[in-house]
Design an enzyme around this catalytic site. Structure first.
Site, short mmCIF file in Angstrom:
data_model
loop_
_atom_site.label_atom_id
_atom_site.label_comp_id
_atom_site.label_asym_id
_atom_site.label_seq_id
_atom_site.Cartn_x
_atom_site.Cartn_y
_atom_site.Cartn_z
N GLU A 38 -45.79 100.98 -46.22
CA GLU A 38 -46.77 99.91 -46.02
C GLU A 38 -46.03 98.57 -46.06
O GLU A 38 -45.98 97.88 -47.08
CB GLU A 38 -47.86 99.96 -47.10
CG GLU A 38 -49.02 99.04 -46.79
CD GLU A 38 -50.19 99.21 -47.73
OE1 GLU A 38 -51.12 98.40 -47.63
OE2 GLU A 38 -50.17 100.13 -48.57
N LYS A 168 -50.14 113.25 -65.41
CA LYS A 168 -50.40 113.12 -63.97
C LYS A 168 -51.84 113.45 -63.59
O LYS A 168 -52.09 114.01 -62.52
CB LYS A 168 -49.42 114.00 -63.18
CG LYS A 168 -47.96 113.62 -63.43
CD LYS A 168 -46.99 114.64 -62.88
CE LYS A 168 -45.57 114.26 -63.28
NZ LYS A 168 -44.61 115.29 -62.94
N ASP A 244 -40.55 109.68 -61.18
CA ASP A 244 -41.45 110.74 -60.75
C ASP A 244 -42.71 110.08 -60.19
O ASP A 244 -43.54 109.56 -60.93
CB ASP A 244 -41.81 111.63 -61.96
CG ASP A 244 -42.60 112.86 -61.57
OD1 ASP A 244 -43.24 112.85 -60.49
OD2 ASP A 244 -42.60 113.84 -62.35
N HIS A 341 -52.09 92.44 -41.90
CA HIS A 341 -51.69 93.81 -41.60
C HIS A 341 -51.38 93.98 -40.11
O HIS A 341 -50.38 94.59 -39.73
CB HIS A 341 -52.79 94.79 -42.02
CG HIS A 341 -52.65 95.26 -43.44
ND1 HIS A 341 -52.02 96.44 -43.77
CD2 HIS A 341 -53.04 94.70 -44.61
CE1 HIS A 341 -52.04 96.59 -45.08
NE2 HIS A 341 -52.65 95.55 -45.62
#
Length: 350
Positions: A38, A168, A244, A341
Site C-alpha cells: 500500500e 494472535k 511475526d 490513493h
C-alpha cells in the site's frame, strides 16, 4: 523427505521520516523502514512524522512488558481446581527455578487463572529480554507442566495452550493484563502546524476522532480498539524488522485519544497495549532485517538485555501514531483520501 528451497518474496520497502522522539526514547532525524504494497502509506506516515517533528516530537512511554502462555489443566471438580491454584500461587520462586533451566532471559513475573467447570486456564507471564518470546515462554510452560502435575497429582494435562494467552487472536484479556509491550505515544500540535501540514484544524480532527474512532468502533462492535488503521503501520513495520506479522491481530487493538488544549492546540495520542516485537529470534538473521534494525539503533550489542526491543517498540508505536494522525486529518477533508490513493498508486503502477 524432500528438501524444499526457501524463496524470499520481495515486498516494496521504503524508509520514511524523519522522526523526532522524546520521553523514554530520545532520538532525532530517525528514518523508519516500512515494507508494504500500500504505497500511499509511506507519504502518509512521513507527513505525520514531519508534522510531529516540527511540533517538538512524539513523547513515548513504555508502560509495561510481558509475554504470556496459558496452559490448560483439568481437575475432578472446581473445588479441587481452586485448592490447587491457591497452593500453586505461593510456589512462584520454585517455578522460577524450573524456568531457569530453559532460558537465562525468561523471568516469571506473575500468574493468573480462570476456572471454568473443572477446567483450569493458567496464564504464565514472563519477561523475555530482547526476544518477542513466543517460543521462550512456550518452552518454559512446557517444562513447568510436568512439575505442576507432579506437585498436584489430582490434575491432568489438557493442552500446552488454552487460548487464555491470548496469541494472535482478538481478546480483551491482553489489553487488561498485558501481552507484549504497552506503549503510549503522545504529541501536541499547534493550530498553525495543523493547518500547514495536515490541512485541518484541531477541533475538526477531535470531532472526527469522536465520531469515527470512538462511536464508529462501538457501532461496529470493536473490542478494546478505537483507531483508524493501526494495523497498516504495524504490518509495514513488522515486515521490515523481521517480526511475526500475525501479531498485528492483537497489536492493532490500539486506542487513540484526542482533545483541544486550553491554548487551542491539538493533543493526540495512540496507546498500543499489546505491541509484540523483538530484536532477536526467527526472522532477525536476514540481511535486510539486520540493516533495518541497525538503522533504527535496535541492534546494539552493548545494550542491556531488553533495551533493543524496548527501543523498537517505542519506534513502532510512534510510527503507528504518525499514520493515525495523517489519515484522520485527510478524512476531515472530503475527497482527499481517495485522490491521494489514485494519484500515488497509479503513479507507482505506471
Amino acid at each position: 523427505m524432500k528438501n524444499h528451497t526457501i524463496n524470499y518474496a520481495q515486498i516494496p520497502m521504503q524508509s520514511v521520516g524523519p522522526f523526532k522522539l522524546t520521553g523514554d526514547l530520545i532520538t532525532d532525524n530517525l528514518m523508519v523502514p516500512m515494507a508494504t504494497y500500500e504505497t500511499p502509506l509511506w507519504p502518509s506516515v512521513a507527513r505525520g512524522a514531519r508534522t510531529t517533528a516540527h511540533a517538538g516530537g512524539i513523547r513515548v512511554t513504555l508502560i509495561d512488558e510481558r509475554m504470556t502462555r496459558s496452559i490448560l489443566l483439568q481437575a475432578d471438580h472446581a473445588g479441587e481446581a481452586l485448592r490447587c491454584m491457591r497452593a500453586l500461587k505461593a510456589q512462584q520462586p520454585d517455578m522460577q527455578s524450573i524456568v531457569n533451566q530453559t532460558s537465562r532471559f525468561a523471568k516469571l513475573i506473575d500468574t493468573h487463572f480462570q476456572i471454568i467447570g473443572n477446567l483450569i486456564y493458567l496464564r504464565f507471564e514472563f519477561t523475555t529480554g530482547d526476544a518477542s518470546g513466543h517460543n521462550m515462554v512456550t518452552q518454559a510452560a512446557d517444562t513447568l507442566f510436568p512439575w505442576i502435575l507432579q506437585q498436584f497429582p489430582t490434575l491432568s494435562y489438557v493442552s500446552i495452550s488454552g487460548n487464555f494467552c491470548t496469541d494472535k487472536k482478538v481478546s480483551a484479556v491482553n489489553g487488561i493484563l498485558g501481552r507484549g509491550k504497552n506503549v503510549v505515544c503522545e504529541t501536541i500540535i499547534s493550530a498553525k502546524l495543523c493547518q500547514r501540514f495536515l490541512k485541518t484544524t484541531p477541533q475538526a480532527l477531535v470531532d472526527l476522532h469522536i465520531k469515527k474512532d470512538l462511536i464508529g468502533s462501538i457501532v461496529s462492535g470493536g473490542l478494546r480498539t478505537a483507531n483508524a488503521h493501526v494495523a497498516n503501520m504495524l504490518l509495514g513495520f513488522y515486515l521490515a524488522t523481521g517480526q511475526d506479522a500475525a501479531n498485528i491481530v492483537e497489536g492493532s487493538q490500539a486506542i487513540n485519544h484526542a482533545e483541544v488544549t486550553p491554548e487551542g492546540h491539538l493533543y493526540f495520542s495512540t496507546t498500543l497495549p499489546n505491541l509484540i516485537v523483538g530484536t532477536v529470534g526467527n526472522g532477525k538473521g536476514l540481511d535486510f532485517v539486520q540493516q533495518n534494525l541497525e538503522q533504527l539503533g535496535c541492534n546494539d550489542p552493548q545494550a542491556k538485555p531488553g533495551d533493543n526491543a524496548r527501543r523498537l517498540a517505542c519506534i513502532a508505536g510512534a510510527t503507528a501514531l504518525c499514520g493515525e494522525l495523517s489519515l484522520l486529518a485527510a478524512q476531515t477533508n472530503p475527497g482527499e483520501l481517495m485522490s491521494a490513493h489514485l494519484k500515488l498508486e497509479r503513479s507507482h503502477r505506471d
